[in-house]
Design a protein around this motif. Structure first.
Motif, PDB file in Angstrom:
ATOM      1  N   GLY A   1       0.439   1.274   1.651  1.00  0.00           N
ATOM      2  CA  GLY A   1       0.895   0.947   3.001  1.00  0.00           C
ATOM      3  C   GLY A   1       0.183   1.880   3.956  1.00  0.00           C
ATOM      4  N   TYR A   2      -0.307   1.364   5.055  1.00  0.00           N
ATOM      5  CA  TYR A   2      -1.102   2.202   5.970  1.00  0.00           C
ATOM      6  C   TYR A   2      -0.556   2.103   7.391  1.00  0.00           C
ATOM      7  N   LEU A   3      -0.309   3.252   7.964  1.00  0.00           N
ATOM      8  CA  LEU A   3       0.114   3.305   9.368  1.00  0.00           C
ATOM      9  C   LEU A   3      -0.955   4.051  10.170  1.00  0.00           C
TER      10      LEU A   3
ATOM     11  N   LEU B   1       5.475  -0.793   6.771  1.00  0.00           N
ATOM     12  CA  LEU B   1       5.187  -0.027   5.547  1.00  0.00           C
ATOM     13  C   LEU B   1       6.233  -0.260   4.461  1.00  0.00           C
TER      14      LEU B   1
ATOM     15  N   LYS C   1       5.245  -0.723  -2.322  1.00  0.00           N
ATOM     16  CA  LYS C   1       4.094   0.150  -2.118  1.00  0.00           C
ATOM     17  C   LYS C   1       4.283   1.429  -2.933  1.00  0.00           C
TER      18      LYS C   1
ATOM     19  N   LEU D   1       1.916   5.607   0.525  1.00  0.00           N
ATOM     20  CA  LEU D   1       1.933   5.355   1.966  1.00  0.00           C
ATOM     21  C   LEU D   1       0.994   6.344   2.648  1.00  0.00           C
TER      22      LEU D   1
END
Lengths: 234, 268
Positions: free
Chosen positions: A77-79, A146, A151, A154
């Protein structure tokens, strides 16, 4: 199990050395903070993790697979620092889109989206367009995305940027909760005070070089992260 | 990438373009030009008939002139969408987020091309329907095969134009891209007129001639597929230009392959 394995990773932009022979590992369930001043190479490292950049030399493996391949990305998960998406999408549509491209089935995504919105306290924003949200609300939508799917890692690039004090507290609580469920957290930040209580391992990058990496308590030896950081970087 | 994600990305491409005012402007301009052009033609024709002037073009022939006009506009629109479909993701920084998902870059490109193509196809269909309404009386004179083939064949040059626009957009923005592709298309058309009937295209090579030859070989010959429709329409003794059609197909596929090759290696 090793989730992230970087070996002699180097990358240049023209003559600028963004990463210089960087090697370290992150184990499953760790909360790892990659620290460094602006231009240290943190974002380049994240881009290589996500397959958005190919390294000039060295290797980076995620889950024992080459970083960037779809199987590895499916577990990430990418923020980004500034979460941005199509401004005409509603919050719920955005999360549905994220769920779909993450490979979550339609039957499963509805309940997951509801839960993620509840956790981030954005349920009342569900039918609002992204263009009508504040920076902090937008960041909350990004964080909610996310939580969709299973996931294992992260990646949060400057996650506290743009959040108000309540938002920062909520995010910290959420990250602590995620840590308990054995999700590996990779935080890219230069706001040391926010990262210190969360992470258990960290590395400091400066001008592309990894100056230190290891377990937080072993490195700090009672010092504050801020003092240690300025000591190492200067 | 799963089917739902592919459908969403394709639909997202359509949504992006539907939000741009240029699409509605082009539709409005097309409708305006088709209707006004038709009205002027009819008025002019009646005037000439009253004064016993020379014979004007019949409605059947006018129909094909309109067909050519719609196709030219469609290629322009397709280039415009091709230039913007990925470029807008790059300029809004959304591309990094999208490609961080388990999305295959080739399928991402295909979804962007398909979405843009669907939209241009809708525009073409709308324009053909309007033309058919305007020339309702003349349709009876046109062979059925040509009538069915015309809108279908027209979709091929627009697909090539979307791909060409996408290729150019990997290096330049929308406005310079439009100028560049416009020049390339004009150059390609000029090269075609020079080299198509040349006995030895490679004789007396000059710099300009070399550029022309490159354009002739590299740029898809957008007009080539229409020779099939012209052949069936029997408006002229037009042979199907199989060589040009083959060049059109091969050049289009090659441009997509190169675009995909570059895009897969590009850092974002």
């Amino acid at each position: 199990m090793s989730i992230v394995q970087a070996q002699n990773l180097s990358h240049q932009y023209g003559s600028y050395q963004a990463l210089d022979n960087v090697s370290f590992e992150i184990q499953e369930g760790q909360c790892f903070a990659l620290l460094g001043p602006n231009g240290a190479g943190k974002t380049t490292f994240v881009k290589i993790m996500l397959g958005l950049q190919n390294p000039k030399s060295g290797s980076l493996n995620l889950f024992d697979q080459k970083a960037g391949i779809a199987e590895a990305r499916a577990q990430i998960g990418y923020l980004p620092e500034k979460f941005s998406f199509y401004p005409y999408y509603k919050v719920k549509d955005t999360l549905e889109f994220h769920a779909a491209v993450s490979g979550i089935s339609k039957s499963q995504s509805g309940s997951e989206i509801e839960l993620a919105m509840q956790k981030l306290k954005i349920t009342e924003l569900a039918n609002k367009k992204l263009s009508n949200l504040s920076k902090g609300q937008l960041q909350r939508v990004g964080i909610a995305s996310l939580l969709l799917g299973n996931k294992r890692l992260l990646i949060l690039d400057e996650p506290f940027s743009g959040l108000d004090p309540i938002g920062i507290k909520d995010l910290k609580d959420l990250l602590r909760e995620l840590k308990k469920s054995n999700i590996t957290l990779f935080i890219n930040s230069h706001i040391l005070s926010e990262v210190e209580p969360l992470c258990d391992h960290f590395g400091i990058l400066n001008r592309g070089q990894l100056l230190v990496v290891g377990e937080k308590n072993q490195l700090l030896k009672g010092k504050s992260l801020e003092d240690y950081f300025s000591e190492i970087v200067q | 990438m799963n089917n739902r994600a592919f459908f969403l990305l394709t639909w997202n491409t359509v949504q992006k373009e539907l939000r741009s005012k240029s699409f509605y402007m082009v539709i409005a301009i097309t409708i305006g030009m088709l209707v006004i052009g038709y009205s002027i033609m009819q008025a002019f024709r009646e005037q000439i008939q009253v004064e016993g002037g020379p014979q004007m073009l019949g409605n059947g022939q006018l129909f094909w002139i309109y067909y050519a006009f719609i196709n030219a506009w469609s290629v322009f629109l397709a280039l415009l969408f091709g230039l913007g479909c990925v470029r807008s993701d790059i300029s809004s920084n959304v591309i990094g987020q999208l490609l961080a998902f388990p999305i295959n870059r080739t399928w991402y490109l295909i979804s962007r091309v398909l979405g843009s193509w669907l939209l241009v196809g809708f525009y073409q269909l709308l324009s053909f329907l309007l033309t058919a309404v305007l020339f309702f009386d003349a349709i009876k004179e046109i062979p059925v095969t040509a009538m069915i083939l015309a809108p279908m064949i027209s979709l091929l040059p627009t697909l090539a134009a979307v791909i060409l626009g996408l290729f150019v957009s990997l290096w330049v923005g929308k406005a310079p891209g439009m100028i560049l592709t416009g020049l390339a298309a004009m150059g390609g058309s000029w090269a075609r007129s020079v080299f198509a009937d040349a006995e030895n295209a490679f004789a007396n090579l000059s710099l300009l001639k070399v550029v022309g030859l490159i354009l002739w070989i590299v740029i898809p010959r957008f007009a080539a597929p229409h020779s099939i429709v012209q052949n069936f329409a029997e408006t002229a003794n037009t042979e199907i230009a199989w060589v040009d059609i083959s060049q059109f197909g091969v050049a289009t596929v090659m441009i997509f392959i190169i675009t995909n090759f570059v895009f897969k290696r590009r850092g974002f």
